[in-house]
Write an enzyme that holds these catalytic residues in place. Structure first.
Site, short mmCIF file in Angstrom:
data_model
loop_
_atom_site.label_atom_id
_atom_site.label_comp_id
_atom_site.label_asym_id
_atom_site.label_seq_id
_atom_site.Cartn_x
_atom_site.Cartn_y
_atom_site.Cartn_z
N GLY C 204 -28.23 -35.10 65.16
CA GLY C 204 -28.48 -36.37 65.84
C GLY C 204 -27.27 -37.27 65.91
CG LEU C 230 -30.82 -33.42 69.47
CD1 LEU C 230 -30.21 -33.29 70.85
CD2 LEU C 230 -31.08 -34.88 69.15
CG ASP C 231 -27.82 -31.87 67.40
OD1 ASP C 231 -27.19 -31.51 68.42
OD2 ASP C 231 -27.87 -33.04 67.02
CB ALA C 232 -32.62 -27.04 66.12
#
Lengths: 287, 287, 287, 287
Positions: C204, C230-232
């Site tokens: 994040g 998100l960001d995964a």
């Protein structure tokens, strides 16, 4: 007056003008020689930190007077928190282990080689497995098995042992039990833990499994002071190594154990060198 | 009195008692505030080095007086070599290039983003290739082709240009020509070179070919101040990356170029921050 | 038959005996030469992955026939998922940016030097700032400002542009907007993002601030394929650098940007080399 | 037929078409399952290398037949050099030491934990110092002091011991004596040395002193197979760590010893996994 050779002075206080000047003028006035000086100002928090290593060979104050005079002449006026460590006072360290041997053996290997200025009179474990290694070096090994029921009383026994052996600080060398808040409160910034991940990623149990599952390309190890919050204490040292898709969990464990032992031993070294100051859950690590 | 904001004071001298005390007392007496202080004693050589960053907002001396008073009150008595840098005096840098663009583009990328406190008015090259990049940023680009015959006179032209543009220091961004001893003597510790190996391994030409032939498992890059001895000047920064048997010379070049540009830019940053002191062909790199 | 030079064959399927044998026998039978072969078996998932680089100079099948014959002779029988890439088909890449220039300039610097086999016809941004850089290289720069209200329609415009320009894959070079699940679904494993932390730590916003607050001794960068989470998404490349208590958030940003651009460019390189396979949110990265 | 479980096949030969196909077809035909396969083509030398790990559970050939049939069906026709290692044949390793304990203790720590598939029946030293550690693990410790005069005869004694103990390979764990060409010839690519620098920089004696004098910003360790040329044999593993101007020679030694032991142990691991092939003084290191 005794053999006073050298000493380390650690200082922290709110930032203000004249701090370095006051301290170094005090040392100069009394014939001390600065071997090493490092200072840091946390500009967000407006806080000052300093580590000074002193040659005391020509110091004009007796060993027992230095602290009192420093307090009277400088520290109180400046609002300093400070500690003075004489190099000939050897700290006493206890090691906690469970069954993994790699961190313990690494510590004992350095101890045996005389690499560290430390006494290790005591090992505490919840398993008997690593007793032989301790005893071959003349270190007492106490087995205190832990169950959810007996933890409080076992911790009381541990505290008694730590006191009996005059322990200054504790190293958790992959000790697989959680220590209670109450226990930790007895040794603030004096319990060094090694966690087998690059924190804050993968706290808690089985970080290598989590790392494998997430498909990270790095694994790490983090040494920190234990606090009431699990794996959330102030970090002293961290390192990582690259991994690939070819690495199974077993490979991660094997590669990670090399990191764990080196990172933990570096943190112990820094603690022994009095290079670490803790402030608001972060560390200043000089050197 | 002008805007004096902050300044950096670099000091070196034979070690003796009272050095830190004298300097910090001077600053304190005149109302200065120490933003950062680092000192180092080379105990083999018994030599002292210090870098102090000063907030001058409440300094009681006029900007033009600081140096004179420091000299009179402290420096001469202590036998110090020292330099005072005001933060609002922006250094002027020239870049030398040949045909490789990676280091130059990395420098220009930072310059364009305003990451560095520097002026780059001048690029010098022995090839016309990279002129467009320079000119799109309004930097003058002078092509001075080098042959064994014309080197002396071309270096004279370069020296004239460097003087015309008031250049303080020079960056050799993979400039593929050797500079003469005479030229280098004009800019002592002011010419930053990048060499594409972990020196002292693989000095001279074609280090990636040599690395491949030797079968090393690491390649590196080294940034150093140019001296009369090729690739033997004081080292500012070094870094490496792992390579494998699968890497051809072309792969080593590709991976190495990433190291080269980052290591060179880090060295330039440190030079600009006045973090680097040179003593007996070695560097003290504060920060 | 055209110029067919070389090709890369990527294969994945449930593990079984005879996979390597079947594929290599097919190649040998048709006169192909194996330049490089890598295979991996995920033993937990019992899944097989392979990348073969082929010299087609003496291949007995016409370029258009290779896939059909491989399918008929090998792939269908073995239950393989496979893709065949000819080296002379140059992929087309779009870059998304906001205001940070370091990743974009690093990409353009390699593009300009001809380091990559790629076409970059299109830049998309929510700000006009970086347009000049794009246009100086003849790349079209489209400004599509994003608000919470207009995001859906702007994404429709983006999708139309990506189609107009025949874009194969997208690089988010510190693009500061979140893309919708719907958008991402159009480019599965074809959107490369750079996140400025060692994921899964600090996902994040504002990871450098979080890193500073937590007092970590490392900062990192992670390149991954964007997914709905998100960001995964599956991680392609990660790297870290050591930091100290002396590093402010500004220092972390400065040091981190060097990581970001290098890690992103390495991921793009690997994507272009067809070295990356995605399986259950993890990557196999050959080479 | 015995317990044949798994085996590793190492192959090298001049490159030609059909190599992978021939080998994998042979394995498939006899019911073998490929656990892992890696191949490498040295395109400059036009030489081929392969490592295959085989599950033999359903292999149709008896253990004693595999080699003969592979030779008859594949190897001779293709001009292959090859070795077949069965996983249940545990290699026997001798360790040479002098006085430094860190590498030895690291090896013994892994041996004791059962991390390696190896037998260590024999330690040879020119000093009695480390005997106790060996004997506490039941390892025979032979002290063979070396003088310029007695070296040839002591090496004869060593060779006799190595034969008596059926030693397969030798690890020089900071053994401070040079072995003769003649001795080394008895164990080609079977003597693993650790040198305390990033070779080819700082070969020979006192590399940490040389590193300090040169002012490098990295120190390293290199593990390689011993050859007649001192510190010039094929490199298996290398690693480095950053150092600063604050590090004395003593600090370099301390930091370097951590590298030495880890790099040496990694090389031993790779040797035990049969991941290393030597070709023209370079290594192919699979895995």
């Amino acid at each position: 007056m005794g053999d006073k050779q050298s000493a380390i002075l650690l200082i922290s206080c709110p930032d203000q003008k004249g701090l370095v000047s006051s301290v170094t003028e005090f040392i100069f006035r009394h014939g001390g020689n600065i071997i090493d000086l490092e200072q840091h100002v946390d500009s967000d928090e407006r806080h000052f930190f300093m580590r000074i290593e002193l040659d005391l060979a020509e110091f004009s104050l007796a060993r027992g007077e230095i602290g009192d005079r420093f307090k009277a002449d400088v520290a109180t006026r400046m609002g300093m928190q400070w500690t003075l460590y004489f190099s000939d006072v050897i700290p006493r360290m206890a090691v906690y282990v469970s069954r993994y041997s790699h961190c313990l053996f690494d510590i004992l290997s350095r101890y045996q080689a005389g690499d560290w200025q430390v006494e290790i009179p005591l090992l505490i474990s919840n398993h008997p497995d690593l007793g032989a290694a301790a005893e071959s070096l003349g270190i007492d090994y106490h087995v205190l098995p832990i169950t959810p029921q007996n933890r409080p009383e076992q911790e009381q026994r541990q505290l008694a042992l730590l006191q009996d052996y005059n322990i200054d600080f504790i190293v958790l060398a992959r000790y697989m039990q959680v220590l209670s808040e109450d226990f930790i409160r007895h040794y603030p910034s004096q319990i060094i833990n090694i966690h087998h991940s690059f924190l804050p990623a993968f706290p808690g149990a089985k970080p290598y499994h989590s790392a494998h599952k997430r498909g990270v390309k790095l694994i790490g190890a983090t040494s920190h002071y234990a606090t009431a919050d699990l794996d959330a204490g102030p970090i002293i040292e961290q390192d990582v190594t690259h991994v690939r898709h070819t690495d199974s969990v077993t490979d991660l464990v094997r590669k990670g154990q090399d990191l764990e032992k080196i990172v933990l031993s570096r943190a112990i070294w820094r603690h022994l060198q009095r290079q670490v100051l803790v402030f608001r859950n972060r560390t200043i690590v000089f050197g």
